[in-house]
Scaffold this active site. Structure first.
Site, short mmCIF file in Angstrom:
data_model
loop_
_atom_site.label_atom_id
_atom_site.label_comp_id
_atom_site.label_asym_id
_atom_site.label_seq_id
_atom_site.Cartn_x
_atom_site.Cartn_y
_atom_site.Cartn_z
N SER A 212 0.85 -1.20 0.00
CA SER A 212 0.00 0.00 0.00
C SER A 212 0.88 1.24 0.00
CB SER A 212 -0.90 0.01 1.22
OG SER A 212 -0.14 0.31 2.36
N LYS A 213 0.34 2.26 -0.62
CA LYS A 213 1.07 3.52 -0.69
C LYS A 213 1.41 3.97 0.72
CE LYS A 213 0.61 7.44 -3.77
NZ LYS A 213 1.82 7.30 -4.52
N ARG A 214 0.48 3.65 1.63
CA ARG A 214 0.69 4.09 3.01
C ARG A 214 1.93 3.44 3.64
NH1 ARG A 214 -3.14 2.81 7.03
NH2 ARG A 214 -1.95 3.58 8.79
N LEU B 277 4.35 2.09 2.08
CA LEU B 277 5.54 2.50 1.35
C LEU B 277 5.93 3.92 1.71
CD1 LEU B 277 5.67 1.38 -2.36
CD2 LEU B 277 7.43 1.25 -0.62
N GLU B 278 4.93 4.72 2.05
CA GLU B 278 5.24 6.12 2.27
C GLU B 278 5.36 6.48 3.74
OE1 GLU B 278 2.66 8.46 -0.13
OE2 GLU B 278 3.69 7.84 -1.95
#
Ligand code: GLU
Length: 479
Positions: free
Chosen positions: A256-258, A260-261
């Site tokens: 998830s972008k979350r 990863l970020e």
């Protein structure tokens, strides 16, 4: 050719967010490759998108990489002979090249409106074709261009892509990749002569910075043919590419972008050690020969090989990170471990290094992150309130508890801790050791009484045992 150049690689983050795990992995692989090949590792800040780039993010990225020991040989902060290293400071370099392409007829102004382009795209899709620019403005005459400009029409710059041409490159990880230029079409390289788009800026920067190998995430693979076309139009030397596999979540879906970020600094603040993070991250897509997975940065450099980077997505597994961290915590020297606790424990604990060191010796086996220690170890420094009843082993009468405690107290006072265990064997382990442990910790769960006494020392241990006895005598409240 390309491979005979000095080895120079780069990490090129965009400061549009905090440093995240994906960038750290790319930086690490580039760093290892550079060190292994005795090359240079360059840091470039890709801040062409001024509206989304913030100095705060740039600083966070630099500090995060530094905290991990991934130091660069050239970069915006330290300079170097191929700078500037921040895209926002390189407009002159881009403009020169854009003008050269237009002059040489390799790029042209396109005046097509958004509506025209949308119409064109729809038509191609309806005809079952992959959409691309049709080339309406490719062959405008100088007079037509002058007229459009006089009319105040807006334009962009497109590159003239050679027709029916195979763009080929040999990716160090993915092997041979080739794509026909006719599927790409003339794409936009700049809004105007001072505003290049990403693909153009990257190519100019890589050439100016003498980059020999571009090692980056697979999400950039579709940019590569375009970048090669720009390189060729500018007459720049070839670059070797290596595209790193995606990082996947444990169920193999795209991470998830979350996750990863998540700002990388959060891992450090949570008490993951930089060396454990590096070790965990290096295995996201690469594996050394043999079974040994615990590697120092120096060992990674010795053993790293880009050829062993896998094509398949790399699974990000938080439990594995916790495991690595626990291993690294256990391997730190006592002295080093105490040092690392700074920022993770109250100042008052740091002011008592002897207790802190011993508490760490006892707790280090039980913690996975430095931040766990604070939750577990408070009672060593200050015993909390506890109910008198907690001192009872099963339904033992409190008078009996007091009796055992008095005996144990005398043994401790006489320095005969060694006699406590035989006494407990005789009277019942639970009957003696449970109340002793509670008296020392004030807790239902804690390390064993001997471990706690080792940390507290004789005086504090006696104080706590006395307090427990007094608690029983006072028949203190059961609140
Ligand atoms: N700035 C790009 C990014 O943050 C990297 C571009 C590249 O490595 O070529 O993903």
């Amino acid at each position: 050719m390309a491979s005979e150049q000095p080895i120079r690689v780069r990490i090129a983050p965009s400061p549009t967010g905090y440093l995240h795990l994906g960038t750290v992995r790319t930086a690490l692989y580039n760093y290892l490759f550079a060190k292994k090949e005795k090359g240079a590792f360059v840091l470039r800040i890709e801040d062409t998108d001024q509206s989304r780039s913030l100095p705060l993010y740039e600083q966070d990225i630099l500090e995060g990489l530094q905290a991990l020991g991934l130091t660069w040989d050239e970069g915006p902060d330290i300079g170097g002979s191929h700078g500037p290293y921040r895209q926002s400071e390189r407009t002159k370099q881009y403009t020169e090249r854009l003008q050269a392409l237009v002059r040489g007829g390799k790029a042209y102004k396109c005046f097509c409106t958004k509506e025209q382009l949308d119409e064109e795209r729809k038509g191609m899709i309806a005809a079952g074709l992959a959409p691309k620019y049709s080339g309406t403005c490719r062959n405008l005459t100088a007079e037509q261009v002058a007229q459009y400009e006089k009319d105040g029409k807006e334009s962009v710059l497109r590159i003239k892509v050679p027709l029916d041409y195979e763009v080929e490159f040999s990716d160090l990880i993915r092997g041979k990749i080739s794509i026909n230029s006719s599927t790409i079409g003339d794409f936009i390289i700049a809004k105007d002569e001072t505003s290049p788009l990403y693909n153009f800026a990257v190519v100019v920067d890589d050439a100016d910075m003498r980059i020999s190998h571009v090692i980056r995430g697979e999400d950039h693979i579709s940019n590569t043919p375009k970048q090669i076309l720009i390189q060729q139009a500018l007459g720049f030397p070839e670059v070797v590419y290596a595209h790193l596999p995606l990082i996947l979540s444990p169920d193999r879906s795209k991470l998830s972008k979350r996750s990863l970020e998540t700002a990388f600094i959060e891992y450090l603040k949570d008490g993951y050690l930089p060396e454990a993070l590096l070790n965990f991250i290096v295995l996201l897509g690469w594996h050394p020969e043999g079974d040994e997975e615990l590697l120092t940065l120096e060992e990674m450099i010795q053993r790293f090989s880009i050829k062993r980077v896998q094509k398949a997505g790399a699974v990000f597994n938080m439990e594995k990170l916790d495991w690595f961290n626990a291993q690294y915590i256990r391997r730190l020297s006592e002295q080093e471990l105490v040092k690392r606790m700074e920022g993770f424990v109250p100042e008052a604990w740091l002011a008592r290094p002897e207790v802190l060191t011993k508490a760490l010796i006892i707790e280090r086996e039980r913690i996975q992150k430095l931040s766990d220690f604070r939750e577990n170890a408070g009672f060593f420094f200050e015993i909390g309130e506890y109910e008198t009843d907690l001192l009872r082993w099963q339904d033992m009468p409190l008078e009996k508890v007091a009796l055992h405690m008095r005996h144990v107290r005398e043994l401790v006072a006489a320095g005969k801790d060694g006699d406590i265990m035989p006494y407990a064997e005789q009277e019942g382990r639970g009957e003696v050791l449970w109340p002793l442990r509670v008296a020392l910790s004030g807790l239902r769960n804690s390390p064993g009484p001997f471990e706690i006494m080792y940390v507290l020392g004789k005086n504090e241990s006696l104080k706590r045992i006395d307090a427990a006895i007094q608690k029983i005598i006072d028949g203190q409240d059961h609140t």
